[in-house]
Design a protein around this motif. Structure first.
Motif, PDB file in Angstrom:
ATOM      1  N   ARG A  14     -10.435  -0.041  44.041  1.00  0.00           N
ATOM      2  CA  ARG A  14     -10.385   1.319  44.630  1.00  0.00           C
ATOM      3  C   ARG A  14      -9.817   1.252  46.043  1.00  0.00           C
ATOM      4  NH1 ARG A  14     -15.897   2.953  43.106  1.00  0.00           N
ATOM      5  NH2 ARG A  14     -15.765   3.908  41.062  1.00  0.00           N
ATOM      6  N   ALA A  15     -10.277   0.262  46.808  1.00  0.00           N
ATOM      7  CA  ALA A  15      -9.786   0.100  48.185  1.00  0.00           C
ATOM      8  C   ALA A  15      -8.280  -0.212  48.167  1.00  0.00           C
ATOM      9  CB  ALA A  15     -10.561  -1.020  48.882  1.00  0.00           C
ATOM     10  N   TRP A  16      -7.885  -1.041  47.241  1.00  0.00           N
ATOM     11  CA  TRP A  16      -6.453  -1.400  47.116  1.00  0.00           C
ATOM     12  C   TRP A  16      -5.615  -0.159  46.792  1.00  0.00           C
ATOM     13  CZ3 TRP A  16      -2.424  -1.375  43.663  1.00  0.00           C
ATOM     14  CH2 TRP A  16      -1.402  -2.299  43.857  1.00  0.00           C
ATOM     15  N   ILE A  17      -6.133   0.626  45.842  1.00  0.00           N
ATOM     16  CA  ILE A  17      -5.398   1.829  45.394  1.00  0.00           C
ATOM     17  C   ILE A  17      -5.266   2.834  46.543  1.00  0.00           C
ATOM     18  CG2 ILE A  17      -5.582   3.854  43.864  1.00  0.00           C
ATOM     19  CD1 ILE A  17      -6.993   1.879  41.844  1.00  0.00           C
ATOM     20  N   ARG A  18      -6.361   2.914  47.362  1.00  0.00           N
ATOM     21  CA  ARG A  18      -6.349   3.884  48.460  1.00  0.00           C
ATOM     22  C   ARG A  18      -5.143   3.656  49.372  1.00  0.00           C
ATOM     23  NH1 ARG A  18     -11.720   3.864  49.336  1.00  0.00           N
ATOM     24  NH2 ARG A  18     -11.534   2.071  50.710  1.00  0.00           N
ATOM     25  N   ASP A  19      -4.809   2.377  49.590  1.00  0.00           N
ATOM     26  CA  ASP A  19      -3.713   2.065  50.519  1.00  0.00           C
ATOM     27  C   ASP A  19      -2.362   1.940  49.818  1.00  0.00           C
ATOM     28  OD1 ASP A  19      -5.553   1.995  52.518  1.00  0.00           O
ATOM     29  OD2 ASP A  19      -5.972  -0.152  52.287  1.00  0.00           O
ATOM     30  N   ALA A  20      -2.372   2.036  48.489  1.00  0.00           N
ATOM     31  CA  ALA A  20      -1.115   1.801  47.757  1.00  0.00           C
ATOM     32  C   ALA A  20      -0.370   3.116  47.530  1.00  0.00           C
ATOM     33  CB  ALA A  20      -1.430   1.163  46.410  1.00  0.00           C
ATOM     34  N   PRO A  21       0.967   3.082  47.504  1.00  0.00           N
ATOM     35  CA  PRO A  21       1.723   4.309  47.202  1.00  0.00           C
ATOM     36  C   PRO A  21       1.592   4.666  45.719  1.00  0.00           C
ATOM     37  CG  PRO A  21       3.191   2.423  47.398  1.00  0.00           C
ATOM     38  CD  PRO A  21       1.817   1.917  47.710  1.00  0.00           C
ATOM     39  N   ALA A  22       1.809   5.947  45.392  1.00  0.00           N
ATOM     40  CA  ALA A  22       1.776   6.365  43.985  1.00  0.00           C
ATOM     41  C   ALA A  22       2.807   5.562  43.207  1.00  0.00           C
ATOM     42  CB  ALA A  22       2.077   7.860  43.889  1.00  0.00           C
ATOM     43  N   GLY A  23       2.463   5.107  42.007  1.00  0.00           N
ATOM     44  CA  GLY A  23       3.401   4.376  41.171  1.00  0.00           C
ATOM     45  C   GLY A  23       3.350   2.867  41.371  1.00  0.00           C
ATOM     46  N   ALA A  24       2.593   2.410  42.414  1.00  0.00           N
ATOM     47  CA  ALA A  24       2.532   0.961  42.659  1.00  0.00           C
ATOM     48  C   ALA A  24       1.887   0.254  41.479  1.00  0.00           C
ATOM     49  CB  ALA A  24       1.738   0.684  43.935  1.00  0.00           C
ATOM     50  N   LYS A  45     -12.628  -4.296  31.642  1.00  0.00           N
ATOM     51  CA  LYS A  45     -13.650  -3.245  31.745  1.00  0.00           C
ATOM     52  C   LYS A  45     -13.462  -2.446  33.053  1.00  0.00           C
ATOM     53  CE  LYS A  45     -18.503  -2.342  31.521  1.00  0.00           C
ATOM     54  NZ  LYS A  45     -19.801  -2.816  31.775  1.00  0.00           N
ATOM     55  N   ALA A  46     -13.183  -3.202  34.146  1.00  0.00           N
ATOM     56  CA  ALA A  46     -12.973  -2.546  35.437  1.00  0.00           C
ATOM     57  C   ALA A  46     -11.744  -1.644  35.374  1.00  0.00           C
ATOM     58  CB  ALA A  46     -12.815  -3.607  36.524  1.00  0.00           C
ATOM     59  N   LEU A  47     -10.685  -2.112  34.730  1.00  0.00           N
ATOM     60  CA  LEU A  47      -9.457  -1.308  34.643  1.00  0.00           C
ATOM     61  C   LEU A  47      -9.702  -0.040  33.813  1.00  0.00           C
ATOM     62  CD1 LEU A  47      -6.759  -4.134  34.202  1.00  0.00           C
ATOM     63  CD2 LEU A  47      -7.177  -2.691  36.222  1.00  0.00           C
ATOM     64  N   ARG A  48     -10.476  -0.206  32.724  1.00  0.00           N
ATOM     65  CA  ARG A  48     -10.759   0.993  31.882  1.00  0.00           C
ATOM     66  C   ARG A  48     -11.488   2.062  32.700  1.00  0.00           C
ATOM     67  NH1 ARG A  48     -11.936  -2.630  27.787  1.00  0.00           N
ATOM     68  NH2 ARG A  48     -14.192  -2.382  28.071  1.00  0.00           N
ATOM     69  N   ARG A  49     -12.377   1.600  33.573  1.00  0.00           N
ATOM     70  CA  ARG A  49     -13.119   2.567  34.378  1.00  0.00           C
ATOM     71  C   ARG A  49     -12.189   3.302  35.355  1.00  0.00           C
ATOM     72  NH1 ARG A  49     -18.476   0.611  37.170  1.00  0.00           N
ATOM     73  NH2 ARG A  49     -18.501   2.095  38.879  1.00  0.00           N
ATOM     74  N   LEU A  50     -11.271   2.567  35.954  1.00  0.00           N
ATOM     75  CA  LEU A  50     -10.332   3.209  36.891  1.00  0.00           C
ATOM     76  C   LEU A  50      -9.411   4.183  36.162  1.00  0.00           C
ATOM     77  CD1 LEU A  50      -9.502   0.048  39.039  1.00  0.00           C
ATOM     78  CD2 LEU A  50     -10.820   2.056  39.760  1.00  0.00           C
ATOM     79  N   ILE A  51      -9.066   3.828  34.900  1.00  0.00           N
ATOM     80  CA  ILE A  51      -8.228   4.742  34.094  1.00  0.00           C
ATOM     81  C   ILE A  51      -9.025   6.016  33.813  1.00  0.00           C
ATOM     82  CG2 ILE A  51      -7.175   5.081  31.809  1.00  0.00           C
ATOM     83  CD1 ILE A  51      -6.488   2.011  31.896  1.00  0.00           C
ATOM     84  N   ALA A  52     -10.324   5.831  33.446  1.00  0.00           N
ATOM     85  CA  ALA A  52     -11.160   6.998  33.133  1.00  0.00           C
ATOM     86  C   ALA A  52     -11.313   7.889  34.357  1.00  0.00           C
ATOM     87  CB  ALA A  52     -12.528   6.533  32.644  1.00  0.00           C
ATOM     88  N   GLU A  53     -11.306   7.294  35.531  1.00  0.00           N
ATOM     89  CA  GLU A  53     -11.440   8.083  36.774  1.00  0.00           C
ATOM     90  C   GLU A  53     -10.120   8.740  37.159  1.00  0.00           C
ATOM     91  OE1 GLU A  53     -13.036   5.560  39.825  1.00  0.00           O
ATOM     92  OE2 GLU A  53     -14.898   5.226  38.724  1.00  0.00           O
ATOM     93  N   GLY A  54      -9.071   8.408  36.450  1.00  0.00           N
ATOM     94  CA  GLY A  54      -7.775   9.047  36.711  1.00  0.00           C
ATOM     95  C   GLY A  54      -7.028   8.422  37.872  1.00  0.00           C
ATOM     96  N   LEU A  55      -7.503   7.245  38.358  1.00  0.00           N
ATOM     97  CA  LEU A  55      -6.845   6.626  39.517  1.00  0.00           C
ATOM     98  C   LEU A  55      -5.615   5.813  39.122  1.00  0.00           C
ATOM     99  CD1 LEU A  55      -9.982   5.421  41.513  1.00  0.00           C
ATOM    100  CD2 LEU A  55      -8.508   7.382  41.990  1.00  0.00           C
ATOM    101  N   VAL A  56      -5.668   5.232  37.928  1.00  0.00           N
ATOM    102  CA  VAL A  56      -4.531   4.408  37.473  1.00  0.00           C
ATOM    103  C   VAL A  56      -4.178   4.783  36.039  1.00  0.00           C
ATOM    104  CG1 VAL A  56      -5.134   2.449  38.962  1.00  0.00           C
ATOM    105  CG2 VAL A  56      -6.052   2.559  36.643  1.00  0.00           C
ATOM    106  N   GLU A  57      -2.954   4.385  35.629  1.00  0.00           N
ATOM    107  CA  GLU A  57      -2.607   4.593  34.220  1.00  0.00           C
ATOM    108  C   GLU A  57      -2.031   3.292  33.666  1.00  0.00           C
ATOM    109  OE1 GLU A  57       0.053   7.847  34.262  1.00  0.00           O
ATOM    110  OE2 GLU A  57       1.541   6.836  35.489  1.00  0.00           O
ATOM    111  N   SER A  58      -2.276   3.073  32.365  1.00  0.00           N
ATOM    112  CA  SER A  58      -1.816   1.831  31.759  1.00  0.00           C
ATOM    113  C   SER A  58      -0.549   2.128  30.961  1.00  0.00           C
ATOM    114  CB  SER A  58      -2.931   1.302  30.862  1.00  0.00           C
ATOM    115  OG  SER A  58      -2.391   0.394  29.953  1.00  0.00           O
TER     116      SER A  58
END
Ligand SMILES: Cc1ncc(COP(=O)(O)O)c(C=O)c1O
Length: 475
Positions: A14-24, A45-58
């Motif tokens: 989450r901290a990494w994503i906060r500082d990353a540009p969209a699409g990174a 499992k961690a990635l699935r949770r971030l996908i469910a939160e809408g922060l990342v896409e696979s």
């Protein structure tokens, strides 16, 4: 363990994503495994949770990417404005007496009694007993459980003088509270657009029920001295409007607390009869006599002119939403039909629990105790107002019921006063909502059924100060 590690990885990403540009692109699973010293299952499992939160896409076969940030806006519901058009009646979403107050407020606006005034243990035991009975899980008859209907009928029959024929269980229909009962009665007896006489002021919920059912309200003033409506006014209004029904509260009316004399009741009933009309008697405060006892007008009628509504929710428990409508003849049949159309039946569990409550010797003890408690609370609030808010005029010391109806000085801005009191921690109800048309004067309705009656003197001081402050500002 997997859970702990995956939570740790989620937090780091989450901290990494906060500082990353969209699409990174996120580091690969393999490098995340290495970096966090966790297994691939934990990382997935961690990635699935971030996908469910809408922060990342696979993107299968490519990797996981930070999602483009979308502006935070809700769904577009504007189409509903066109679909719904104007409402039949402008109703407040939640009426003032139902507004929840903050926990530390002094509550003088509520319509339902505090637990201290209710037979909580008796109701809990009754619910338990009812739950163990066969009726708890069965589908009850549409008109209601027979024994409960018989109990309501017997109560009214006991008050019926000998020459009149008393109602029976067959005349009783069970409803989930008297609010719902009123809606059914209005719908069954008054076609949309037709007039319905109501006292002014009268119960806000009856006003809303009538508006919602499309009935045209015809206000009949009640006297300031608590004697009720003038039979001549009722006669004139029935004649002029052609109305065939009059909604009234002969006992401890909400909001004024007044009780019609037996003679006044007979006069009004005679007028209603002469017009071939119905008197819809809301005996909501049947159990709240303080100096007197309720005298249902329905007990003085055996030709079906009075349609009687009587609830247990306020005197037993707000959880026991059980009320009775008592009516005879085709009126009863229409009300039953409306109830069936509306909800088919009332929960058998609640009906059996209500029966357990009223059949227990503790019920009578509760009602006796309640009378004393209400008297003490009413008198304390009255004394407090007289001492600390002398600008308020309480014309009628209510012989029963749950409220004082206090007139404010002319020119008072009621809404502003209510807000000023709430800012100082005292919740009161402005009287305007109890008028079917324009209010005849500014009023407050003050209920003496909230928690902590010891706070009444300081609450009265707050009200007195707020009234005084407005008076100073007026020219
Ligand atoms: C006059 C009157 N009638 C009916 C009701 C509705 O009561 P319930 O639906 O809880 O039986 C109320 C509640 O405040 C009331 O004041």
């Amino acid at each position: 363990m997997i859970d702990d590690s995956s939570t740790r990885i989620v937090a780091a990403l989450r901290a990494w994503i906060r500082d990353a540009p969209a699409g990174a692109q996120l580091p690969s699973t393999r490098s995340l495994v290495r970096e966090h010293g966790a297994g691939p299952v934990t990382v997935q499992k961690a990635l699935r949770r971030l996908i469910a939160e809408g922060l990342v896409e696979s993107r299968p076969g490519v990797g996981t990417f930070v999602r483009a940030v979308r502006p935070a806006r809700g769904p577009d519901l504007s189409w509903q404005t066109a679909a719904l058009r104007s409402p039949r009646a402008q109703l407040p979403r939640i009426a003032a007496p139902l507004q929840p107050a903050p926990p530390d407020a002094q509550v003088l606006h509520a319509g339902y009694p505090d637990a201290d005034l209710l037979p909580v243990r008796l109701v809990r035991t009754a619910l338990g007993r009812a739950a163990r009975g066969a009726g708890a899980t069965a589908c009850p008859p549409a008109q209601g459980v027979g024994e409960l209907r018989a109990w309501f009928a017997a109560e009214l029959a006991d008050a019926t003088p000998a020459p009149l024929s008393a109602v029976t269980a067959a005349d009783v229909v069970i409803a989930p509270g008297s609010q719902s009962a009123l809606v059914s009665v209005f719908r069954a007896l008054v076609p949309p657009g037709q007039p319905l006489l109501v006292e002014s002021p009268t119960y806000w919920g009856a006003i809303q029920a009538a508006r919602q059912t499309g009935v045209a309200l015809v206000p009949v003033p009640v006297a300031d001295d608590g004697s009720g409506p003038d039979p001549a006014d009722v006669d004139r209004s029935l004649r002029e409007t052609g109305a065939r029904a009059f909604y009234a509260q002969p006992n401890y009316a909400n909001p004024t607390g007044s009780q019609w004399s037996a003679a006044r009741g007979d006069e009004v009933l005679a007028v209603v009869r002469a017009h071939g009309a119905f008197l819809i008697e809301d005996d909501w405060a049947h159990d709240f006599g303080i100096d007197t006892t309720a005298r249902p007008l329905a007990a003085r009628d055996d030709d079906g002119h009075v349609v009687y509504v009587r609830s247990l929710t306020k005197s037993a428990s707000p959880a026991l939403r059980v009320a009775a409508v008592v009516a005879r003849g085709p009126a009863r049949d229409r009300i039953v039909a409306d109830r069936v159309a509306e909800s088919m039946y009332v929960s058998g569990l609640l009906q059996h629990a209500a029966l357990e409550v009223v059949g227990d010797p503790g019920w009578r003890t509760h009602l006796r105790r309640l009378r004393t408690q209400l008297r003490q609370r009413r008198d304390l609030l009255l004394e407090s107002l007289r001492e600390h808010a002398p600008h308020l005029a309480v014309d009628v010391v209510p012989p029963g019921g749950l409220h004082l109806w206090a007139r404010l000085p002319d020119g008072t801005d009621v809404d502003r006063l209510v807000r000023a009191c709430a800012d100082d921690g005292v919740w009161v109800a402005g009287g305007d909502g109890w008028f079917p048309a324009e209010p005849s004067a500014p009023y407050l309705r003050l209920s003496y059924i909230g928690p902590e009656p010891a706070g009444y003197p300081s609450a009265a001081r707050v009200i007195g100060r707020a009234v005084g402050a407005q008076a100073l500002r007026r020219p």
